[in-house]
Design a protein around this motif. Structure first.
Motif, short mmCIF file in Angstrom:
data_model
loop_
_atom_site.label_atom_id
_atom_site.label_comp_id
_atom_site.label_asym_id
_atom_site.label_seq_id
_atom_site.Cartn_x
_atom_site.Cartn_y
_atom_site.Cartn_z
N GLU A 1 1.68 -1.50 -2.64
CA GLU A 1 2.09 -2.88 -2.96
C GLU A 1 1.21 -3.44 -4.07
N MET A 2 -0.07 -3.18 -3.97
CA MET A 2 -1.01 -3.68 -4.96
C MET A 2 -0.74 -3.10 -6.35
N LYS A 3 -0.53 -1.80 -6.41
CA LYS A 3 -0.31 -1.16 -7.70
C LYS A 3 1.04 -1.55 -8.31
N HIS A 4 2.02 -1.75 -7.47
CA HIS A 4 3.38 -2.01 -7.96
C HIS A 4 3.59 -3.47 -8.34
N THR A 5 3.04 -4.39 -7.56
CA THR A 5 3.33 -5.81 -7.75
C THR A 5 2.15 -6.64 -8.24
N GLY A 6 0.92 -6.09 -8.17
CA GLY A 6 -0.24 -6.88 -8.52
C GLY A 6 -0.64 -7.85 -7.43
N ARG B 1 -5.17 -7.13 2.77
CA ARG B 1 -6.36 -7.02 1.90
C ARG B 1 -7.61 -6.76 2.74
N MET B 2 -7.69 -7.43 3.88
CA MET B 2 -8.85 -7.24 4.74
C MET B 2 -8.89 -5.81 5.27
N TYR B 3 -7.76 -5.34 5.76
CA TYR B 3 -7.68 -3.98 6.29
C TYR B 3 -7.95 -2.95 5.18
N TRP B 4 -7.36 -3.17 4.04
CA TRP B 4 -7.52 -2.29 2.88
C TRP B 4 -9.00 -2.11 2.54
N GLY B 5 -9.73 -3.21 2.47
CA GLY B 5 -11.14 -3.14 2.13
C GLY B 5 -11.98 -2.50 3.21
N TYR C 1 -0.30 2.87 6.75
CA TYR C 1 -0.44 1.43 6.57
C TYR C 1 -1.29 1.13 5.33
N TRP C 2 -2.39 1.86 5.21
CA TRP C 2 -3.26 1.66 4.05
C TRP C 2 -2.55 2.08 2.77
N ASN C 3 -1.84 3.19 2.81
CA ASN C 3 -1.11 3.65 1.63
C ASN C 3 -0.07 2.62 1.20
N ALA C 4 0.57 1.97 2.17
CA ALA C 4 1.56 0.94 1.84
C ALA C 4 0.88 -0.22 1.13
N ALA C 5 -0.29 -0.62 1.60
CA ALA C 5 -1.02 -1.72 0.97
C ALA C 5 -1.41 -1.37 -0.46
N MET C 6 -1.91 -0.15 -0.65
CA MET C 6 -2.31 0.27 -1.99
C MET C 6 -1.11 0.32 -2.92
#
Length: 470
Positions: free
Chosen positions: A361-366, A373-377, A354-359
């Motif tokens: 998405e962030m790197k690919h789309t900005g 974002r809350m979980y990621w942090g 789940y965290w890897n997916a969030a990271m």
């Protein structure tokens, strides 16, 4: 009700210099990068008309904007290209000149009778305006246009939580939710001669090639294009197609039932006032849908502006509440089942799919869905050796990859991960009394597998990991 009057609470003289004669009124555009629903621009137009002068709009483009890279500059220039065309349609001369923004404004102010600027809340933005005010021998007026209610009207201190600022905003919100009419510029200035070289915005890629900037982070391609027209298209689509599902799906990262407007708000390419009026004025969705969205747009966003305005250390460990720093330090030596380096986090190489997916998405789309974002942090806090290091890494990654990074909301969001604008919770390992989030919580509260699949389709790659723990 529409008005052309600029509320006096938005207007603040930044120096006490005497009026001067000049060839034009200068609007130094920096934060409010748009040609409509821009109180600073309309004030400058009205001042030019009152003086019988033309108007020059100028933007200072520095190659070393703090923590900005190719991704951010591309989005910025796409937006400025649109703004240049819109200003030309209004008969206004617009120039983008390279240099420290306040230095560009100072140079162009030599021929100005009056200088108008918009407002930014971050440390370097305030410094630019302060330095210019000290350097000018003519009047500098700041006009606030990127919040619904001016910050000092709401509060004169740092607010501890949304609950403490909500009622204060409510007292002033309706009087400030007035559509701003454009004022026609009496004297066309499109052919106004300007000292210094201007950047050609017609070819964004060529303009980017002229800049000496960090190119380590790529552009986001078709995921987000800069510009007011792009922002308005997203706003229309949200209101007509997705607002009716906002209350139900706002915490469902597997859906796209959010506005995706945060990058445009960050760059000032659309006004929060325009967004608020569009949502409040529609019959789409329920009152709950509209209220929940306006809570995020006004209360949460303007709480963030309050935070960076009044908290001197908004971007450091010292800016966290004392109780949070104390409890996290107490648990600094707790056992952490998983520990990751910055490079492992940045590569999205953790055990947690789940965290890897969030990271990714962030790197690919900005961009990243706010719930993720809350979980990621929270997971960065859990997986780093010390909470101080976790805070620094969270900010670095946030500002590097998000299009809306380096923003008041970003600094407030990261601070929230570490306890700001929150309350103490039952004590547990690593987090102490700071709120935690778990993979099991994601599985209970949303369709997290749908989110992982969405990211797989966005990136065209399988998401690694799979040993998530509750």
């Amino acid at each position: 009700m529409a008005t052309s009057t600029i509320d006096t609470s938005r207007i603040q003289p930044l120096n006490d210099a005497d009026p001067k004669s000049g060839d034009y009124v200068l609007y130094w555009m920096q934060q409010s990068q748009r040609a409509t629903t821009n109180h600073a621009l309309e004030y400058a137009v009205q001042q030019a008309n009152d003086r019988g002068q033309r108007l020059l709009v100028a933007f200072g483009l520095t190659d070393d904007y703090p923590e900005a890279n190719l991704r951010h500059y591309a989005f910025l220039l796409e937006g400025l290209q649109h703004t240049a065309r819109a200003l030309a349609d209004r008969g206004m001369r617009f120039v983008v000149q390279r240099g420290r923004p306040d230095a560009v404004a100072k140079r162009l102010a030599r021929r100005a009778s009056l200088v108008v600027c918009d407002r930014g809340y971050l440390r370097h933005q305030r410094r630019w305006r302060r330095d210019l005010a000290r350097a000018l021998d003519r009047t500098l007026v700041q006009v606030e246009s990127d919040v619904v209610v001016p910050v000092e009207v709401v509060s004169d201190k740092v607010e501890t939580a949304a609950r403490t600022i909500r009622s204060k905003l409510a007292r002033h919100r309706d009087e400030h939710l007035a559509e701003l009419r454009t004022t026609s510029l009496a004297k066309d200035s499109t052919n106004l001669g300007v000292d210094g070289d201007a950047l050609d915005l017609e070819d964004v890629e060529a303009a980017l090639g002229e800049l000496s900037i960090d190119r380590s982070v790529p552009q986001v391609g078709e995921h987000f294009r800069g510009g007011t027209s792009q922002a308005r298209a997203r706003l229309r689509a949200f209101v007509s197609e997705r607002l009716a599902r906002y209350a139900r799906h706002r915490s469902e990262p597997g859906t796209d039932d959010v506005s995706h407007l945060s990058p445009y708000l960050h760059f000032g390419q659309i006004s929060p006032l325009e967004v608020a009026l569009a949502v409040r004025g529609t019959r789409r969705g329920s009152s709950q849908d509209r209220d929940d969205f306006l809570e995020e747009l006004i209360v949460r966003r303007e709480l963030a502006c309050n935070f960076v305005r009044y908290e001197r250390h908004y971007d450091s460990w010292r800016g966290l509440p004392e109780w949070a720093r104390k409890t996290l330090t107490k648990h600094e030596k707790d056992d952490r089942p998983h520990r990751y380096t910055k490079s492992e986090l940045e590569a999205a190489e953790t055990h947690d799919r789940y965290w890897n997916a969030a990271m990714r998405e962030m790197k690919h789309t900005g961009y990243m869905h706010n719930h993720m974002r809350m979980y990621w942090g929270k997971k960065i806090l859990e997986w780093c050796n010390t909470p101080r290091y976790a805070h620094r890494i969270t900010l670095e990654l946030n500002n590097k990859y998000f299009l809306d990074g380096r923003d008041p909301s970003s600094y407030a969001n990261v601070a929230w991960v570490f306890g700001r604008h929150d309350r103490p919770w039952p004590e547990r390992p690593v987090f102490g009394k700071v709120r935690s989030m778990t993979a099991g919580g994601l599985e209970r509260k949303c369709d997290i597998d749908a989110y992982v699949e969405k990211v797989r389709q966005l990136t065209g790659q399988e998401v690694p990991g799979g040993d998530e723990e509750a």
